[in-house]
Enzyme design. Structure first.
Site, PDB file in Angstrom:
ATOM      1  N   CYS A  84       0.780  -1.244   0.000  1.00  0.00           N
ATOM      2  CA  CYS A  84       0.000   0.000   0.000  1.00  0.00           C
ATOM      3  C   CYS A  84       0.810   1.292   0.000  1.00  0.00           C
ATOM      4  O   CYS A  84       0.797   2.051  -0.969  1.00  0.00           O
ATOM      5  CB  CYS A  84      -0.941   0.005   1.202  1.00  0.00           C
ATOM      6  SG  CYS A  84      -2.032  -1.428   1.284  1.00  0.00           S
ATOM      7  N   HIS A 139      -2.961   6.752   3.615  1.00  0.00           N
ATOM      8  CA  HIS A 139      -1.909   5.810   4.045  1.00  0.00           C
ATOM      9  C   HIS A 139      -0.488   6.322   3.815  1.00  0.00           C
ATOM     10  O   HIS A 139       0.439   5.550   3.552  1.00  0.00           O
ATOM     11  CB  HIS A 139      -2.093   4.444   3.368  1.00  0.00           C
ATOM     12  CG  HIS A 139      -1.681   3.320   4.283  1.00  0.00           C
ATOM     13  ND1 HIS A 139      -1.915   1.990   3.997  1.00  0.00           N
ATOM     14  CD2 HIS A 139      -1.065   3.323   5.500  1.00  0.00           C
ATOM     15  CE1 HIS A 139      -1.458   1.230   4.970  1.00  0.00           C
ATOM     16  NE2 HIS A 139      -0.925   2.025   5.898  1.00  0.00           N
TER      17      HIS A 139
END
EC number: 3.1.6.1
Length: 535
Positions: A84, A139
């Protein structure tokens, strides 16, 4: 709270605070016709084979398939990493993790994020007169100056990390299942390391937590609603815009939505794909109704499917990594096998991107930054090197030439995080290290080092089943080139303006709107509308 954050917060709110929620839609001398708008949609954990246009077995992506027929589909397009945070950092900087400093994921308690001396795509476009918005998964750090509002985005609405990194009242489908948030004074503990039960999942609008825990069942609807509002108001303002969407789909947990109920008898993953496809379709429809001829829409993914989630993971299509599966473990997310980083990708821009074209050019998420900057008429920062290229000629159908060389960083399955030990050279791919991520059956392929490397010819072997014979003329012809390329990039990085992310953790930075509740539970404050655009 440190003095630096207080200073950044004061300056940011002073500059943006005249309009809530922190977006200035007032005309600034630019007109929409002068510069294109950009909508970048990033799916999460979506496999190459999850797109019906790629893989005939998939029947759940009607809107995306229509976009492919009306635009360009890329079949050799790659995430910049197989997990991610590094993939997202590379999208926003055009640089590999060894340059931008983000080599693995940030946590709920991470103090840092994408290093502050890294320039984001949003910051470049902001300086070029764009209004910028980010909706969905970030993120890249949520504490202090790492928040999206301080990284070039005028508006932010979303979850600051993966939506499995906190408990909810509607846990959704996961493997293994995770418990709901506690409602009393005692925490609900889970023995599963992948279940986060201490703190509820937060939903932000700009700097404010507006819901904790998030209602996952209505999240897709909220994302679509906010995206449509942003496009509407930005278009009406006369300013060009950038909208970056980090979808929750297809990462677990897959929500139990109304759509899931309608599709009874279908697997949860298929229902989730249809919900994601519907969300993208709504955004495309809004673009078509509002600024069709002047908006470039780019859809792709952050990495391949998370195989350990079993029936809740997507399809890698033909990129099955057979050499690795025979050794054990998964060749998908977290690995440098094709299933880990080859992702769906579509480009749509009526009148500019040719219709119903399949491109075989070797391209990457790294290319989004330099391509968008070039199309916006802006300039790349001159004090650093970039790994992406301007893919405009490919997008407009003038060329099928992309990268000659692409590097696939280690992403958790084997080797040091971020290290460049897998090299793509034309149709050849060399592995200096291999290893399988955790598979559905729990098996993990052991880390193996290869020097000389394993080399596969993807033109003949997309499944990466049989490496070239080390004694063959083909292998001996490729090996010196691979070694030279790898030595050159490492030398270039050593002399570049590189960054290092702060991965320290402290519980005090955990997002929490109610520290008096065991899971930080609080009531939603209600949703705000965008300003009318009056100055």
């Amino acid at each position: 709270m440190g003095w630096l954050f207080l200073k950044v917060l004061f300056l940011g709110v002073t500059f943006l605070g005249c309009l809530y929620p922190l977006v200035d839609f007032c005309p600034s001398g630019e007109t929409r016709g002068q510069k294109p708008n950009f909508v970048i949609i990033l799916a999460d954990d979506m496999g190459w084979g999850d797109l019906g246009a790629n893989w005939a077995e998939t029947k759940d992506t009607a809107n995306l398939d229509k976009m492919a027929a009306e635009g360009m589909r890329f079949v050799d397009f790659h995430a910049a990493a197989s997990t991610c945070s590094p993939s997202r950092a590379s999208l926003l900087t055009g640089r590999l993790g060894l340059r931008n400093g983000v080599t693995h994921n940030f946590a709920v308690t991470s103090v840092g994020g994408l290093p502050l001396n890294e320039t984001t795509l949003a910051e470049v476009l902001q300086q070029a007169g764009y209004v910028t918005g980010m909706i969905g998964k970030w993120h890249l750090g949520h504490h202090g100056p790492y928040h999206p509002n301080f990284r070039g985005f005028d508006y932010y609405f979303g979850i600051p990390y993966s939506h499995d990194m906190g408990c909810t009242d509607t846990p959704g489908y996961n493997h293994p299942p995770c418990p709901a948030c506690p409602r009393g004074d005692r925490p609900s503990r889970s023995l599963e390391r992948d279940c986060y039960t201490d703190v509820a999942l937060p939903l932000y609008e700009n700097l404010n937590i507006v819901e904790q825990p998030v209602n996952l069942s209505s999240l897709a609807h909220k994302y679509a609603e906010k995206a449509i509002q942003f496009i509407q108001h930005a278009s009406a303002s006369g300013r060009p815009f950038l909208l970056y969407m980090g979808l929750a789909h297809m990462h677990v947990p897959i929500s139990r939505t109304q759509l899931s109920a309608v599709l009874r008898g279908r697997r949860p993953y298929g229902a989730g794909l249809r919900e994601m496809d519907s969300l993208v379709g709504q955004i495309k429809d809004k673009v078509d109704r509002t600024a069709k001829e002047n908006t470039f829409l780019w859809f792709t993914g952050d990495n391949g499917p998370w195989a350990q989630k079993c029936e809740l993971a997507g399809s890698v299509g033909p990129f099955t990594g057979l050499w690795q599966t025979h050794q054990g473990g998964s060749p998908a997310k977290q690995t440098t096998w094709e299933g880990g980083h080859r992702v769906p990708a579509l480009a749509y821009w009526p009148g500019r991107v040719p219709v119903n074209v399949t491109s075989t050019a070797l391209l990457s998420v790294l290319d989004i930054f330099p391509t968008v900057v070039a199309l916006a008429g802006a300039s790349l920062p001159q004090d650093r090197h970039f790994d992406g290229l301007d893919a405009s000629e490919v997008l407009f159908g003038w060329s099928q030439t992309g990268h000659r060389v692409l590097f696939h960083p280690n992403s958790g399955a084997a080797g040091e995080f971020g290290a460049l030990q897998t090299v793509r050279l034309g149709s050849y791919k060399a592995f200096y290290v291999s290893g399988g991520a955790k598979a559905c059956d729990g098996d993990v392929g052991r880390e193996q080092h290869h020097d000389p490397p394993l080399i596969f010819n993807l033109e003949d072997d997309v499944a990466e089943a049989v490496p070239l014979d080390r004694g063959s003329a083909e292998y001996q012809g490729v090996l010196p080139k691979v070694r030279e390329i790898l030595a050159d990039v490492l030398l270039d990085i050593a002399g570049d303006n590189t960054s290092r992310a702060d991965y320290t953790r402290h519980p005090s930075v955990t997002p929490c709107c109610n520290p008096h509740h065991v899971a930080c539970r609080c009531q939603a404050t209600g949703w705000t509308d965008f300003p009318t655009g009056r100055c």
